[in-house]
Design an enzyme around this catalytic site. Structure first.
Site, PDB file in Angstrom:
ATOM      1  N   ASP A 138       0.854  -1.191   0.000  1.00  0.00           N
ATOM      2  CA  ASP A 138       0.000   0.000   0.000  1.00  0.00           C
ATOM      3  C   ASP A 138       0.885   1.235   0.000  1.00  0.00           C
ATOM      4  O   ASP A 138       1.992   1.227   0.556  1.00  0.00           O
ATOM      5  CB  ASP A 138      -0.914   0.018   1.224  1.00  0.00           C
ATOM      6  N   ASP A 172      -7.169  -1.364  -4.364  1.00  0.00           N
ATOM      7  CA  ASP A 172      -8.208  -1.041  -3.381  1.00  0.00           C
ATOM      8  C   ASP A 172      -9.136   0.048  -3.909  1.00  0.00           C
ATOM      9  O   ASP A 172     -10.358  -0.005  -3.721  1.00  0.00           O
ATOM     10  CB  ASP A 172      -7.581  -0.568  -2.069  1.00  0.00           C
TER      11      ASP A 172
END
Length: 205
Positions: A138, A172
């Site tokens: 991420d 995401d």
């Protein structure tokens, strides 16, 4: 063709950004782009936004793979039925996002060195974890503003925090944006299609 192009485009963009961050940042490193947007390298075992629900890594990865396979069949049926293009593309984007995170889980641990206190190198077979035990990369962090709750607020009064604190990735984002679009613009459409399907089944009986 449009759905395939969307899936391929999201996957390529997601993986290019992840590999760049993985091979140029050490774990926890953060670069401020603007006052409300940072590139911050973190890794997680969870589903999205760092959320961890299942402790069994293999189970979580297999669950993701099965979900993508099921969505793939669903997407094919939508295309065959010539359903609304916007809805079809949302499903395609969800597939791309889920598959993007699967790649991390399956291959990144095997192919990359660990990133703790160092910038990882590409080293197939000498990575930080076996196949299927990799962590999701991420990097997108939007600390839009900080706040302190008033003292009179029950239980949490006086607590400080940042909105929006989770760190996430392009995969995401593809999933989240698509789900929001479906809930806002295609919720009634889905309910209508389900009603038509139920009516048709009852007619056959």
């Amino acid at each position: 063709m449009i759905s395939s192009a969307l899936i391929l485009g999201v996957l390529l963009l997601d993986q290019i950004v992840k590999i760049y961050v993985k091979t140029h940042f050490y774990l926890g490193e953060s670069v401020e782009v603007t006052s409300w947007f940072n590139i911050r390298f973190v890794e997680n075992n969870g589903i999205a936004f760092g959320v961890e629900i299942f402790s069994n890594k293999i189970f979580l990865t297999i669950l993701r793979i099965l979900a993508v396979i099921g969505l793939g069949f669903y997407l094919r049926n939508l295309i065959k039925k010539n359903e609304k293009m916007g809805y079809v593309l949302c499903v395609a984007a969800i597939i791309a996002g889920a598959f993007g995170n699967i790649i991390d889980c399956v291959f990144y641990g095997y192919c990359f060195e660990g990133s703790l206190h160092q910038v990882a190198q590409f080293a197939p077979g000498e990575g930080y974890a076996p196949l299927f035990y990799g962590r999701v990369v991420d990097m997108l962090h939007f600390p839009l503003f900080s706040y302190t709750l008033p003292e009179w607020v029950p239980f949490v009064g006086g607590n400080s925090g940042t909105f929006f604190s989770p760190v996430f990735n392009i995969a995401d984002s593809a999933i989240t944006v698509s789900v929001v679009v479906i809930l806002i613009w295609y919720r009634n459409y889905i309910l209508k299609e389900e009603q038509v399907s139920v009516t048709s089944e009852e007619g056959k009986k």
